[in-house]
Design a protein around this motif. Structure first.
Motif, PDB file in Angstrom:
ATOM      1  N   ARG A  22      12.515   2.479   2.213  1.00  0.00           N
ATOM      2  CA  ARG A  22      12.333   1.101   1.737  1.00  0.00           C
ATOM      3  C   ARG A  22      12.751   1.021   0.267  1.00  0.00           C
ATOM      4  NH1 ARG A  22       9.640  -1.856   5.388  1.00  0.00           N
ATOM      5  NH2 ARG A  22       9.210  -3.570   3.955  1.00  0.00           N
TER       6      ARG A  22
ATOM      7  N   GLY B 268      11.463   7.860   3.848  1.00  0.00           N
ATOM      8  CA  GLY B 268      10.463   7.617   4.873  1.00  0.00           C
ATOM      9  C   GLY B 268       9.231   8.495   4.777  1.00  0.00           C
ATOM     10  N   GLU B 269       9.240   9.459   3.863  1.00  0.00           N
ATOM     11  CA  GLU B 269       8.084  10.332   3.656  1.00  0.00           C
ATOM     12  C   GLU B 269       7.319   9.975   2.389  1.00  0.00           C
ATOM     13  OE1 GLU B 269       9.632  14.287   3.870  1.00  0.00           O
ATOM     14  OE2 GLU B 269      10.424  13.954   5.876  1.00  0.00           O
ATOM     15  N   GLY B 270       7.720   8.899   1.734  1.00  0.00           N
ATOM     16  CA  GLY B 270       7.007   8.459   0.538  1.00  0.00           C
ATOM     17  C   GLY B 270       7.469   9.081  -0.757  1.00  0.00           C
TER      18      GLY B 270
ATOM     19  N   ASP C  10       0.866  -1.170   0.000  1.00  0.00           N
ATOM     20  CA  ASP C  10       0.000   0.000   0.000  1.00  0.00           C
ATOM     21  C   ASP C  10       0.905   1.223   0.000  1.00  0.00           C
ATOM     22  OD1 ASP C  10      -1.656   2.217   0.975  1.00  0.00           O
ATOM     23  OD2 ASP C  10      -3.157   0.646   1.285  1.00  0.00           O
TER      24      ASP C  10
ATOM     25  N   ALA D 106       0.564   3.997   1.255  1.00  0.00           N
ATOM     26  CA  ALA D 106       0.617   4.650   2.567  1.00  0.00           C
ATOM     27  C   ALA D 106       1.751   4.097   3.428  1.00  0.00           C
ATOM     28  CB  ALA D 106      -0.719   4.479   3.287  1.00  0.00           C
ATOM     29  N   ASP D 107       2.160   2.850   3.189  1.00  0.00           N
ATOM     30  CA  ASP D 107       3.252   2.236   3.951  1.00  0.00           C
ATOM     31  C   ASP D 107       4.583   2.954   3.738  1.00  0.00           C
ATOM     32  OD1 ASP D 107       1.460   0.304   4.823  1.00  0.00           O
ATOM     33  OD2 ASP D 107       2.005  -1.095   3.215  1.00  0.00           O
ATOM     34  N   TYR D 108       4.704   3.693   2.652  1.00  0.00           N
ATOM     35  CA  TYR D 108       5.973   4.324   2.322  1.00  0.00           C
ATOM     36  C   TYR D 108       6.153   5.698   2.968  1.00  0.00           C
ATOM     37  CZ  TYR D 108       6.460   0.347  -0.602  1.00  0.00           C
ATOM     38  OH  TYR D 108       6.552  -0.950  -1.024  1.00  0.00           O
ATOM     39  N   ALA D 109       5.162   6.119   3.750  1.00  0.00           N
ATOM     40  CA  ALA D 109       5.284   7.372   4.487  1.00  0.00           C
ATOM     41  C   ALA D 109       5.384   7.086   5.983  1.00  0.00           C
ATOM     42  CB  ALA D 109       4.087   8.267   4.181  1.00  0.00           C
ATOM     43  N   SER D 110       5.973   5.943   6.318  1.00  0.00           N
ATOM     44  CA  SER D 110       6.038   5.490   7.708  1.00  0.00           C
ATOM     45  C   SER D 110       7.274   5.983   8.458  1.00  0.00           C
ATOM     46  CB  SER D 110       6.019   3.961   7.734  1.00  0.00           C
ATOM     47  OG  SER D 110       7.203   3.461   7.136  1.00  0.00           O
ATOM     48  N   GLY D 111       8.129   6.732   7.790  1.00  0.00           N
ATOM     49  CA  GLY D 111       9.321   7.235   8.444  1.00  0.00           C
ATOM     50  C   GLY D 111      10.580   6.436   8.155  1.00  0.00           C
ATOM     51  N   GLU D 112      10.439   5.256   7.591  1.00  0.00           N
ATOM     52  CA  GLU D 112      11.580   4.382   7.299  1.00  0.00           C
ATOM     53  C   GLU D 112      11.720   4.214   5.783  1.00  0.00           C
ATOM     54  OE1 GLU D 112      14.846   2.058   8.288  1.00  0.00           O
ATOM     55  OE2 GLU D 112      13.561   3.152   9.668  1.00  0.00           O
TER      56      GLU D 112
END
Length: 175
Positions: free
Chosen positions: A67, A147-149, A57, A59-65
């Protein structure tokens, strides 16, 4: 003199052809750039490809980490070639997600069993919608998302052994 003037257009045309051929053979920049670098990951939700791990998803890419996102397919021969390099990157503790393009779960499971499984999550992109939204034209292609997408790095084609340090450095620079 008249004979010389008749050959001038041919000489100009040949000079033009030589110039174009040199430019095509040895372009000044051989690295393929993505228009998505510096832009947010497009909004998407992909179902899980395999039952033992989550899908993807945006949204998972704005979790702060940060990827890594690898666009791949089980039927892709260059994806087989890059599998050991992805394993080496994952062994460094770097999270890698996958977008499986036009694939079937049983084929992906066989691919991972045979060639290695560096992926934390694998999303099923049966119609290539996410692949196209990311600006990926084929497989494999790899993106590093901060981490902010925001997409910060792009690698076109298979990751070869000499590429691994650059990819790790690009990821580490975002931490």
């Amino acid at each position: 003199m008249k004979r010389f003037i008749l050959w001038v257009p041919l000489a100009v045309f040949l000079a033009f052809l030589v110039t174009v051929a040199i430019g095509l053979y040895a372009p000044s920049d051989r690295k393929i750039q993505s228009q998505m670098v510096g832009k947010p990951v497009p909004a998407f939700t992909l179902p899980p490809m395999l039952p033992d791990r989550p899908g993807l998803d945006s949204a998972d890419y704005a979790s702060g980490e940060p990827r890594i996102v690898n666009v791949f397919a089980s039927w892709c021969v260059p994806c087989i070639a890059e599998a050991p390099q992805l394993e080496a990157i994952a062994e460094k503790g770097i999270p890698i997600d996958a977008v499986a393009i036009r694939d079937r779960p049983q084929d992906v499971a066989e691919f991972l069993q045979r060639w290695g499984d560096p992926y934390a999550r694998i999303g099923s992109d049966v119609n290539s919608r996410v692949q196209i939204a990311l600006g990926a034209s084929g497989v494999p292609e790899t993106f590093i998302v901060d981490g902010e997408g925001i997409i910060r790095y792009y690698h076109f084609g298979p990751i070869n052994e000499p590429d691994v340090p650059d990819i790790i450095a690009a990821y580490e620079a975002l931490k």
